[in-house]
Design a protein around this motif. Structure first.
Motif, PDB file in Angstrom:
ATOM      1  N   HIS A  45      -4.175  11.085  -6.242  1.00  0.00           N
ATOM      2  CA  HIS A  45      -3.507  11.552  -7.464  1.00  0.00           C
ATOM      3  C   HIS A  45      -4.145  12.837  -7.997  1.00  0.00           C
ATOM      4  O   HIS A  45      -3.476  13.662  -8.603  1.00  0.00           O
ATOM      5  CB  HIS A  45      -3.481  10.457  -8.522  1.00  0.00           C
ATOM      6  CG  HIS A  45      -4.820  10.085  -9.066  1.00  0.00           C
ATOM      7  ND1 HIS A  45      -5.694   9.277  -8.383  1.00  0.00           N
ATOM      8  CD2 HIS A  45      -5.426  10.420 -10.218  1.00  0.00           C
ATOM      9  CE1 HIS A  45      -6.781   9.120  -9.104  1.00  0.00           C
ATOM     10  NE2 HIS A  45      -6.666   9.804 -10.223  1.00  0.00           N
TER      11      HIS A  45
ATOM     12  N   ALA B  97      -9.319  12.170  -4.935  1.00  0.00           N
ATOM     13  CA  ALA B  97      -8.386  11.079  -4.654  1.00  0.00           C
ATOM     14  C   ALA B  97      -6.958  11.627  -4.568  1.00  0.00           C
ATOM     15  O   ALA B  97      -6.707  12.771  -4.965  1.00  0.00           O
ATOM     16  CB  ALA B  97      -8.472  10.028  -5.766  1.00  0.00           C
TER      17      ALA B  97
ATOM     18  N   LEU C  89       1.924   2.134  -3.459  1.00  0.00           N
ATOM     19  CA  LEU C  89       0.823   2.714  -4.238  1.00  0.00           C
ATOM     20  C   LEU C  89       0.580   4.175  -3.851  1.00  0.00           C
ATOM     21  O   LEU C  89       0.456   5.052  -4.713  1.00  0.00           O
ATOM     22  CB  LEU C  89      -0.464   1.920  -4.002  1.00  0.00           C
ATOM     23  CG  LEU C  89      -0.583   0.598  -4.737  1.00  0.00           C
ATOM     24  CD1 LEU C  89      -1.771  -0.196  -4.225  1.00  0.00           C
ATOM     25  CD2 LEU C  89      -0.713   0.846  -6.240  1.00  0.00           C
ATOM     26  N   MET C  90       0.552   4.426  -2.539  1.00  0.00           N
ATOM     27  CA  MET C  90       0.311   5.788  -2.041  1.00  0.00           C
ATOM     28  C   MET C  90       1.385   6.747  -2.569  1.00  0.00           C
ATOM     29  O   MET C  90       1.093   7.873  -2.947  1.00  0.00           O
ATOM     30  CB  MET C  90       0.367   5.826  -0.502  1.00  0.00           C
ATOM     31  CG  MET C  90      -0.661   4.979   0.186  1.00  0.00           C
ATOM     32  SD  MET C  90      -2.298   5.662  -0.009  1.00  0.00           S
ATOM     33  CE  MET C  90      -3.183   4.237  -0.512  1.00  0.00           C
TER      34      MET C  90
ATOM     35  N   MET D 222       0.828   7.417  -6.271  1.00  0.00           N
ATOM     36  CA  MET D 222      -0.375   8.237  -6.458  1.00  0.00           C
ATOM     37  C   MET D 222      -0.118   9.673  -6.000  1.00  0.00           C
ATOM     38  O   MET D 222      -0.604  10.617  -6.614  1.00  0.00           O
ATOM     39  CB  MET D 222      -1.566   7.620  -5.720  1.00  0.00           C
ATOM     40  CG  MET D 222      -2.027   6.322  -6.382  1.00  0.00           C
ATOM     41  SD  MET D 222      -3.395   5.534  -5.524  1.00  0.00           S
ATOM     42  CE  MET D 222      -4.753   6.594  -6.055  1.00  0.00           C
ATOM     43  N   SER D 223       0.675   9.819  -4.951  1.00  0.00           N
ATOM     44  CA  SER D 223       0.967  11.180  -4.472  1.00  0.00           C
ATOM     45  C   SER D 223       1.873  11.923  -5.459  1.00  0.00           C
ATOM     46  O   SER D 223       2.038  13.134  -5.361  1.00  0.00           O
ATOM     47  CB  SER D 223       1.599  11.147  -3.084  1.00  0.00           C
ATOM     48  OG  SER D 223       2.956  10.775  -3.164  1.00  0.00           O
TER      49      SER D 223
ATOM     50  N   ASN E  94       0.800  -1.204   0.000  1.00  0.00           N
ATOM     51  CA  ASN E  94       0.000   0.000   0.000  1.00  0.00           C
ATOM     52  C   ASN E  94       0.849   1.278   0.000  1.00  0.00           C
ATOM     53  O   ASN E  94       0.531   2.241  -0.686  1.00  0.00           O
ATOM     54  CB  ASN E  94      -0.907  -0.023   1.225  1.00  0.00           C
ATOM     55  CG  ASN E  94      -2.202   0.666   0.953  1.00  0.00           C
ATOM     56  OD1 ASN E  94      -2.746   0.570  -0.160  1.00  0.00           O
ATOM     57  ND2 ASN E  94      -2.704   1.384   1.926  1.00  0.00           N
TER      58      ASN E  94
ATOM     59  N   ASP F  71      -2.749   7.650 -11.360  1.00  0.00           N
ATOM     60  CA  ASP F  71      -3.971   7.063 -10.825  1.00  0.00           C
ATOM     61  C   ASP F  71      -3.666   5.621 -10.395  1.00  0.00           C
ATOM     62  O   ASP F  71      -2.571   5.109 -10.649  1.00  0.00           O
ATOM     63  CB  ASP F  71      -5.133   7.144 -11.824  1.00  0.00           C
ATOM     64  CG  ASP F  71      -4.912   6.311 -13.074  1.00  0.00           C
ATOM     65  OD1 ASP F  71      -4.158   5.317 -13.013  1.00  0.00           O
ATOM     66  OD2 ASP F  71      -5.481   6.662 -14.126  1.00  0.00           O
ATOM     67  N   TYR F  72      -4.644   4.999  -9.751  1.00  0.00           N
ATOM     68  CA  TYR F  72      -4.418   3.688  -9.146  1.00  0.00           C
ATOM     69  C   TYR F  72      -3.846   2.664 -10.144  1.00  0.00           C
ATOM     70  O   TYR F  72      -2.834   2.029  -9.878  1.00  0.00           O
ATOM     71  CB  TYR F  72      -5.731   3.178  -8.541  1.00  0.00           C
ATOM     72  CG  TYR F  72      -5.613   1.828  -7.888  1.00  0.00           C
ATOM     73  CD1 TYR F  72      -5.175   1.710  -6.568  1.00  0.00           C
ATOM     74  CD2 TYR F  72      -5.920   0.654  -8.588  1.00  0.00           C
ATOM     75  CE1 TYR F  72      -5.046   0.475  -5.964  1.00  0.00           C
ATOM     76  CE2 TYR F  72      -5.793  -0.583  -7.994  1.00  0.00           C
ATOM     77  CZ  TYR F  72      -5.356  -0.670  -6.682  1.00  0.00           C
ATOM     78  OH  TYR F  72      -5.220  -1.906  -6.098  1.00  0.00           O
ATOM     79  N   ASP F  73      -4.487   2.546 -11.313  1.00  0.00           N
ATOM     80  CA  ASP F  73      -4.046   1.534 -12.283  1.00  0.00           C
ATOM     81  C   ASP F  73      -2.645   1.805 -12.811  1.00  0.00           C
ATOM     82  O   ASP F  73      -1.837   0.879 -12.962  1.00  0.00           O
ATOM     83  CB  ASP F  73      -5.034   1.450 -13.459  1.00  0.00           C
ATOM     84  CG  ASP F  73      -6.353   0.837 -13.038  1.00  0.00           C
ATOM     85  OD1 ASP F  73      -6.372   0.122 -12.010  1.00  0.00           O
ATOM     86  OD2 ASP F  73      -7.370   1.072 -13.715  1.00  0.00           O
TER      87      ASP F  73
ATOM     88  N   ALA G 232      -0.338   3.392 -11.242  1.00  0.00           N
ATOM     89  CA  ALA G 232       0.598   3.125 -10.148  1.00  0.00           C
ATOM     90  C   ALA G 232       0.896   1.628 -10.045  1.00  0.00           C
ATOM     91  O   ALA G 232       2.053   1.219  -9.921  1.00  0.00           O
ATOM     92  CB  ALA G 232       0.031   3.661  -8.832  1.00  0.00           C
ATOM     93  N   VAL G 233      -0.167   0.817 -10.154  1.00  0.00           N
ATOM     94  CA  VAL G 233       0.021  -0.644 -10.115  1.00  0.00           C
ATOM     95  C   VAL G 233       0.966  -1.072 -11.238  1.00  0.00           C
ATOM     96  O   VAL G 233       1.928  -1.819 -11.012  1.00  0.00           O
ATOM     97  CB  VAL G 233      -1.339  -1.373 -10.256  1.00  0.00           C
ATOM     98  CG1 VAL G 233      -1.141  -2.864 -10.537  1.00  0.00           C
ATOM     99  CG2 VAL G 233      -2.175  -1.183  -8.994  1.00  0.00           C
TER     100      VAL G 233
END
Ligand code: ADP
Ligand code: MG
Lengths: 306, 254
Positions: free
Chosen positions: B81, B79, A283-284, A287-288, A280, A292-294, A296-297
Motif C-alpha cells: 500500500h 509495503a 487483500l493484495m 492494498m495495491s 490473499n 493498509d492491511y487492516d 483492506a480486511v
C-alpha cells in the motif's frame, strides 16, 4: 415515551429515528410500549397473551410493519409468539429485530417465535436485525425462531442479520414452500470474543416449481464459533440452492453442514460451501489500491456481509 | 524514473519439496531503468517471469536481493500500500474475485472518493466499461473480459505515476483492444503516466516506445520493436509454445 437507550436500540435494530410511520408494535422488557395499526394492517394481542397477531388484509401494497423489541432489564428472559397473516396478493415489508442493552451482571435474553402464513400471490420482505450493546457483563442471549408457510405463487425474502454483541444465539428457521413460490433467505452473522451462534434450518420445497436460495455469510473472529446447518428437502419438481461462506479470523471455529434431500425425481438441488481465511489475492488487490492491511480486511468483511 | 538494480527473486524454500529443496530462482540479477513517462511493453514466453517481475515492483513478491529505486528513493522495503500511495499500481493478470464487493467499492478505494459524479467521470475517461458496471459485484460470475476491464479501470482511477498492466487484453474482445491501446496512450500523454504493459499482443508491442523481452528471468532484449522482431519470430511467442515447441508446421491454435 422513549428514553435515550430505547432510541439508540431502535435506531440500530430498525433504522428508526423515533416512532415509525405506518403500523408498528414496540415491545419493551416484555411489555407493550406502543402500537399503531393502519386501515389494512391490524395488530392484536393473542389469546394467550404471549404475543401478537398481525393481520395484513389481502391486496395491501407498499405498506410496512415495524415490530422491534427492546430489552434492557437485567435478568429478564422474554419469550414472545407472534403470528403474521399476510393476505392474498399483498406486498409488504416487515421490520423485526431485537436490541438488548445490558447494563449489569445478569444475563438478558429474548426468544422471538415468528410464524408466517403467507397467502397466495403475497410478497413479503422480512428484515430482522439483532444487536446487543451496553457496558454490562451479563450474557446477551437471542434465540429467534421463524416458521414460514407459503401458499402458491408467493414470494418471501428474509434478511437475518446479527453483527455483534450477542453472546449466544440459537436460531431455528423452518419453511414449507408451496407451488410456484419463492423463498430467499440471507443470513449474516459476525461473532467475536467468546460468542457462539448456531443456525438450524429445515426447508421444504413442497409444491411444484417452488424455489429457494439460502445464503449464509459468517465472519468468525476472536475465539468465537458459528455453526450452520441446513436441511433442504424437495418433495416436488423444484429448484433449490444453498450457498454458505465463512471467513475465519483469529481462532474462530466453524461448522457448515448443508444437506440436500431429493424425494422427487425432478428436484434440482445444489450447494456451495466454503470456509477459510480472507483470500490473499483480495487483500493484495485492495492494498495495491492504497489501503493498509487492516483497512483492506475491513473493506473485504464489509462487502462480504453486505 | 523507476530503477531495478540487480534484482533477484527466489521462491520460498521447500514449497514443492523434492524438486527444489532450496527454492527456485525466477528472476536472475535483473537490472533495468524505466524512464519517466515511457510506454514500455514487456513480453516473453509463458513462465519466463514477467508476472513475478511486476509483482516485485508492486511489493507483492519480496525481493531476494537487489534494489528498486523510484524517483531517487529506495522503495525496496515499502509495503504494497505504501508503494501504491507513492504512485505505483499493478493491474493483476488474474484479478481477485470477491464476495459482495462491487466495482463501485474498488473504484472508490482507488479514487479516494465515493462521489457519484467523480466515479462517473472516471468511467467515462476509461471508456472501456459502462456506467452500468458500477454496481456489479466483482465475483466469480463476471466473465474474464469484464473483470479485466474492471481491473484496468481501478488502476487508472488511482492516477498512478507508474501503471503496470499484466496482460490487460486477455479475454477482451477484438473490438475493445484498439480503444484500450488508445486509452493507455492517452493516459501516458495527458498524465505522463509511466506505462508498463505485459503482453504478447501486437497492438501493445507496436504502441510501445520501448520493448523488454524477458527470457528465463533475465532480459533477453531491450530496445525498439524492429530490433526485437527476429528474436520474437525465433521464439514464436505464443501461448501454446509449450505444446508445439515452435515447430514450423505444427498446427497453431492461433
Ligand atoms: N511464489 C512462487 N512459488 C513458486 N513458483 C513460482 C512462484 N511465482 C512464480 N513461480 C514460477 O515462476 C515462473 C514464472 O512465473 P510468472 O512470473 O508467472 O511467468 P509469466 O508471467 O512470464 O508467464 C513460473 O514457472 C511459475 O510457476
Ligand atoms: Mg504472467
Amino acid at each position: 415515551m422513549l428514553n435515550a437507550i430505547d432510541k439508540q436500540v431502535l435506531k440500530e435494530v430498525a433504522g428508526l429515528e423515533g416512532i415509525p410511520k405506518g403500523a408498528y408494535n414496540i415491545r419493551k422488557n416484555g411489555k407493550l410500549l406502543g402500537r399503531e395499526v393502519s386501515a389494512n394492517i391490524t395488530i392484536e394481542t393473542n389469546e394467550k397473551g404471549d404475543g401478537i397477531i398481525i393481520d395484513i388484509k389481502p391486496g395491501t401494497v407498499n405498506e410496512s410493519v415495524h415490530i422491534p423489541v427492546i430489552l434492557s432489564q437485567a435478568g429478564l428472559h422474554d419469550t414472545v409468539h407472534n403470528t403474521f397473516i399476510v393476505g392474498e396478493g399483498s406486498d409488504v415489508t416487515i421490520i423485526a429485530g431485537c436490541g438488548i442493552h445490558c447494563g449489569g451482571k445478569e444475563s438478558e435474553g429474548h426468544s422471538g417465535i415468528h410464524e408466517f402464513q403467507i397467502k397466495a400471490g403475497a410478497k413479503v420482505k422480512y428484515v430482522e436485525k439483532h444487536i446487543a450493546i451496553g457496558e454490562g457483563t451479563g450474557r446477551r442471549i437471542l434465540n429467534p425462531t421463524t416458521k414460514v408457510f407459503m401458499a402458491e405463487n408467493a414470494q418471501v425474502e428474509m434478511e437475518l442479520t446479527q453483527l455483534g454483541g450477542v453472546d449466544e444465539a440459537r436460531r431455528f428457521n423452518e419453511a414449507k414452500i408451496g407451488a410456484g413460490s419463492v423463498l430467499l433467505i440471507t443470513e449474516r452473522v459476525m461473532t467475536d470474543g467468546n460468542q457462539m451462534a448456531e443456525s438450524r434450518n429445515e426447508i421444504e420445497l413442497a409444491g411444484t416449481d417452488s424455489k429457494t436460495n439460502i445464503v449464509s455469510r459468517s465472519v468468525i473472529k476472536g475465539n468465537s464459533s458459528q455453526d450452520f446447518y441446513v436441511n433442504l428437502t424437495a418433495s416436488a419438481r423444484c429448484y433449490g440452492h444453498i450457498e454458505c461462506d465463512a471467513i475465519i479470523m483469529d481462532n474462530g471455529r466453524n461448522q457448515t453442514v448443508p444437506a440436500l434431500r431429493a424425494l422427487h425425481p425432478d428436484a434440482e438441488l445444489t450447494h456451495e460451501a466454503s470456509i477459510g481465511k480472507i483470500a490473499n489475492d483480495q487483500l493484495m488487490k485492495l492494498m495495491s489500491l492504497g489501503l493498509d492491511y487492516d483497512a483492506a480486511v475491513n473493506r473485504i468483511i464489509q462487502g462480504f456481509l453486505r | 524514473m523507476l530503477e531495478l538494480k540487480n534484482i533477484s527473486f527466489r521462491t520460498p524454500e521447500s514449497d514443492d519439496g523434492a524438486q527444489s529443496p532450496s527454492g527456485r530462482t525466477i528472476i536472475h540479477d535483473l537490472s533495468f531503468t524505466f524512464e519517466s513517462g515511457v510506454f514500455c511493453a514487456i513480453t516473453g514466453p509463458n513462465g519466463s517471469g514477467k508476472t513475478t517481475l511486476a509483482k516485485l515492483i508492486m511489493g507483492i513478491n519480496e525481493l531476494t536481493s537487489g534494489k528498486i529505486i523510484f524517483n531517487g528513493s529506495d522503495i525496496s522495503k515499502l509495503a504494497i500500500h505504501e508503494r501504491s500511495n507513492v504512485g505505483i499500481v499493478y493491474g493483476f493478470q488474474h484479478p481477485a474475485r470477491f464476495k459482495g464487493t462491487t466495482f463501485r467499492d474498488l473504484l472508490s478505494i482507488a479514487a479516494g472518493t465515493d462521489d457519484e459524479e467523480k466515479l462517473a467521470k472516471i468511467i467515462s475517461r476509461v471508456g472501456v466499461c459502462s456506467l452500468a458496471f458500477l454496481d456489479k459485484r466483482v465475483d466469480s460470475k463476471l466473465s474474464g473480459g469484464e473483470i479485466k476491464k474492471i481491473e484496468l479501470a481501478t488502476v487508472i482511477a488511482k492516477n498512478p505515476k507508474v501503471a503496470i498492466y499484466d496482460e490487460p487484453d486477455t479475454g477482451i474482445d477484438l473490438w475493445t483492444i484498439g480503444p484500450m491501446v488508445e486509452l493507455l496512450k492517452r493516459e501516458q500523454k495527458e498524465n505522463k503516466t509511466t506505462t508498463i504493459v505485459v503482453s504478447h499482443n501486437k497492438a501493445f508491442l507496436e504502441a510501445a516506445d520501448t520493448l523488454l523481452l524477458i527470457r528465463d528471468g533475465k532480459i533477453g532484449y531491450s530496445g525498439d520493436l524492429a530490433g526485437a522482431v527476429p528474436i520474437l519470430e525465433d521464439l514464436s511467442v505464443c501461448a501454446f509454445n509449450e505444446l508445439c515447441h515452435g515447430e514450423v508446421n505444427a498446427q497453431c491454435y492461433r
